[in-house]
Design an enzyme around this catalytic site. Structure first.
Site, short mmCIF file in Angstrom:
data_model
loop_
_atom_site.label_atom_id
_atom_site.label_comp_id
_atom_site.label_asym_id
_atom_site.label_seq_id
_atom_site.Cartn_x
_atom_site.Cartn_y
_atom_site.Cartn_z
N THR A 13 0.83 -1.21 0.00
CA THR A 13 0.00 0.00 0.00
C THR A 13 0.86 1.26 0.00
O THR A 13 0.74 2.13 -0.87
CB THR A 13 -0.92 -0.01 1.25
OG1 THR A 13 -1.59 -1.25 1.28
CG2 THR A 13 -1.91 1.12 1.23
N VAL A 14 1.78 1.36 0.98
CA VAL A 14 2.57 2.60 1.10
C VAL A 14 3.65 2.66 0.02
O VAL A 14 3.92 3.73 -0.54
CB VAL A 14 3.18 2.71 2.52
CG1 VAL A 14 3.97 4.00 2.65
CG2 VAL A 14 2.08 2.66 3.59
N ARG A 45 7.94 -8.83 -2.34
CA ARG A 45 7.85 -10.29 -2.26
C ARG A 45 7.40 -10.87 -3.60
O ARG A 45 7.93 -11.83 -4.09
CB ARG A 45 6.86 -10.68 -1.17
CG ARG A 45 7.55 -11.48 -0.09
CD ARG A 45 6.58 -11.91 0.94
NE ARG A 45 5.56 -10.88 1.16
CZ ARG A 45 4.92 -10.71 2.29
NH1 ARG A 45 5.20 -11.47 3.30
NH2 ARG A 45 4.00 -9.78 2.44
N LYS A 105 6.99 2.26 12.45
CA LYS A 105 6.94 2.74 13.84
C LYS A 105 7.41 1.68 14.83
O LYS A 105 8.08 1.99 15.81
CB LYS A 105 5.52 3.19 14.20
CG LYS A 105 4.44 2.14 13.94
CD LYS A 105 3.57 2.50 12.78
CE LYS A 105 2.80 1.28 12.28
NZ LYS A 105 1.65 1.58 11.48
N GLU A 129 9.41 10.23 9.32
CA GLU A 129 8.19 11.05 9.50
C GLU A 129 6.91 10.22 9.38
O GLU A 129 5.94 10.44 10.12
CB GLU A 129 8.18 12.18 8.46
CG GLU A 129 6.99 13.10 8.54
CD GLU A 129 6.92 13.90 9.84
OE1 GLU A 129 7.77 14.75 10.05
OE2 GLU A 129 6.00 13.63 10.65
N GLY A 134 0.90 9.02 10.10
CA GLY A 134 0.87 8.98 8.63
C GLY A 134 1.26 10.29 7.97
O GLY A 134 2.42 10.71 8.03
N GLY A 187 -8.06 -1.32 4.47
CA GLY A 187 -6.60 -1.27 4.45
C GLY A 187 -5.99 -0.39 5.52
O GLY A 187 -4.82 -0.02 5.44
N LYS A 205 3.89 4.58 18.44
CA LYS A 205 3.94 5.98 17.99
C LYS A 205 4.15 6.92 19.18
O LYS A 205 4.91 7.90 19.09
CB LYS A 205 2.65 6.33 17.24
CG LYS A 205 2.49 5.52 15.94
CD LYS A 205 1.07 5.63 15.40
CE LYS A 205 0.89 4.77 14.15
NZ LYS A 205 -0.52 4.62 13.78
N GLY A 302 -3.14 5.12 5.09
CA GLY A 302 -3.56 5.15 3.69
C GLY A 302 -2.36 5.36 2.78
O GLY A 302 -1.33 5.89 3.20
N1 HSE Z 1 -2.97 0.70 11.65
C1 HSE Z 1 -2.58 2.05 11.68
C2 HSE Z 1 -3.80 2.90 12.02
C3 HSE Z 1 -1.98 2.43 10.34
O1 HSE Z 1 -4.92 2.38 11.99
O2 HSE Z 1 -3.64 4.06 12.32
C4 HSE Z 1 -1.08 3.63 10.38
O3 HSE Z 1 -0.01 3.50 11.27
#
Ligand code: HSE
Length: 436
Positions: A13-14, A45, A105, A129, A134, A187, A205, A302
């Site tokens: 995703t990221v 992968r 994190k 960052e 996010g 996601g 975090k 996201g």
């Molecule tokens: N699982 C995390 C959340 C994703 O829901 O905030 C971002 O770190």
């Protein structure tokens, strides 16, 4: 000028979002940096045939070691997640003299000290960052924007999944598990969703935010962590009736005795801006001595919001690449030899207010017994709700809000109340903060 060459590990995703943002905004970015940022090597992968990376220009591999060992790569971007092999790959990249950008994190909260030390010795930068909240540039805000201040406390909604669940429970009366499934499908949730609902993701975090705010070592193992899985719809409703919302907060606070680092469900007054941060959005409120309170709001997860932070780090690293280590912003915001050893407080030393829910027998003297115990423990009651008993019922819920008290005192009072014959079942205890 030569482009800055990037090696990307992880095209999920990221990773996919990062590639998209770099390609789409490449021209704008090179106007800012004075150089192009070019992905030259990427590992995943499984290499998806749908990848937007051009295989004639980018080396594609299923072995992330190829990326960290590639002599062409200047900056390695770690978007694999988890502790291992991310730790080993990042340390190898540093050993090979490469700068690192990561969104991980868990990696920074647990292995950050080791990684920063290795980077310091090698003269490279580790930027992270995207690891906290996010797309919100909260690390830059604390480390640079607020650098003139002494930070007093930080309180944040730093897990989007948990906030989404609490919001849906409150607004639509939805069931906990049903909302969690939706967050997974969208996601937002971690690979292991207990990391979201039990507060581990938020604790990772918060550990980072506390170190940046107070210049202390990263100490994930000392962060008190309580999840949201025990919050019931009735607590959400009673909180609302009293003018509060229940949010899953990460709080770091400097006190005379040391640092509080805690993640737990928290009642906050509904008139606070942060109480109105709903759905998957994140927000961090920072109270600092010179500027006062500042609030940072945005998407905490996201593809592209997180990519926004990853690419901003790439830009920062590209700008700082020619500089000496001593002319760069220190990785934790404080010089490594100025890290403080202020103690981190155990949870029974925390000071906070409380919401309590008891199931009490409906007969004379019960409320008097309860309030006497609070008085004995020097705890002041700020509000009480007791509903009329429903037809044929002999027990009634009793809801109390207290003043701030040391947790040890509160636990002493609760165990005495729990032992009263007139009280049935477990007493529900939720911490409360006014964030004033
Ligand atoms: N699982 C995390 C959340 C994703 O829901 O905030 C971002 O770190």
């Amino acid at each position: 000028m030569q482009p800055v060459k990037i090696g990307l590990m992880g095209l999920g995703t990221v990773g996919g979002g990062t590639a998209s943002v770099l390609l789409r905004n490449g021209e704008e970015i090179s106007r800012r940096v004075g150089r192009c940022l070019e992905i030259v090597h990427a590992a995943a992968r499984e290499i998806d045939s749908q990848t937007i990376l051009d295989a004639s220009k980018v080396k594609l591999t299923d072995n992330a070691e190829d990326v960290v060992n590639d002599p062409d790569v200047d900056i390695v971007v770690e978007l694999i997640g988890g502790y291992s092999p991310a730790r080993e790959l990042v340390l190898k990249a540093i050993e090979n003299g490469k700068h690192v950008v990561t969104a991980n994190k868990a990696l920074i909260a647990i292995h950050g000290s080791e990684i920063f030390k290795a980077a310091q010795e090698k003269g490279v930068i580790v930027a992270y960052e995207a690891a906290v909240a996010g797309g919100i540039p909260i690390i830059k805000a604390i480390r640079e924007g607020l650098a003139a201040n002494q930070i007093e406390w930080v309180a944040g909604i730093i897990n989007g999944t948990g906030n989404f669940i609490l919001t849906e429970m409150r607004d639509k009366g939805r069931d906990f598990n049903d909302v969690l499934k939706e967050a997974q499908a969208l996601g937002y949730a971690e690979a292991d969703p207990t990391f979201d609902v039990e507060g581990i993701d938020a604790a990772h975090k918060l550990t980072i935010l506390a170190s940046l705010s107070f210049g202390i070592e990263l100490q994930f193992d000392k962060t008190f962590t309580e999840g949201i899985s025990k919050i019931t719809p009735e607590d959400v409703v009673y909180a609302e009736e009293l003018g509060y919302r229940i949010k899953h907060l990460g709080i770091a606070r400097k006190t005379d005795k040391g640092i509080e680092m805690r993640v737990h469900p928290t009642l906050i007054p509904e008139r606070r801006l942060i109480a109105n941060v709903d759905g998957v959005m994140n927000a961090v409120l920072v109270k600092a001595d010179a500027v006062g309170p500042t609030l940072y709001y945005g998407a905490g997860a996201g593809a592209e919001p997180t990519a926004s932070a990853v690419v901003a780090d790439l830009i920062d690293v590209a700008r700082a690449m020619g500089s000496d280590q001593e002319n760069r912003v220190a990785m934790l915001g404080y010089q490594p030899d100025a890290i403080s050893n202020l103690p981190v407080l155990a949870h029974d030393a925390f000071e906070t207010a409380y919401y309590l829910r008891l199931l009490a027998e409906d007969r004379p003297g019960v409320l008097a017994d309860v309030t006497r115990i609070f008085a004995d423990h020097d705890i002041s009651i700020e509000a009480v709700i007791q509903k009329e008993p429903q037809k044929d019922q002999t027990r009634v819920p009793l809801i109390l809000l207290t003043s701030r008290v040391i947790e040890k005192n509160m636990n002493g009072a609760i165990s005495e109340i729990q032992n009263l014959d007139s009280i049935e079942g477990e007493i529900t205890k939720i911490r409360m903060e006014h964030l004033g």
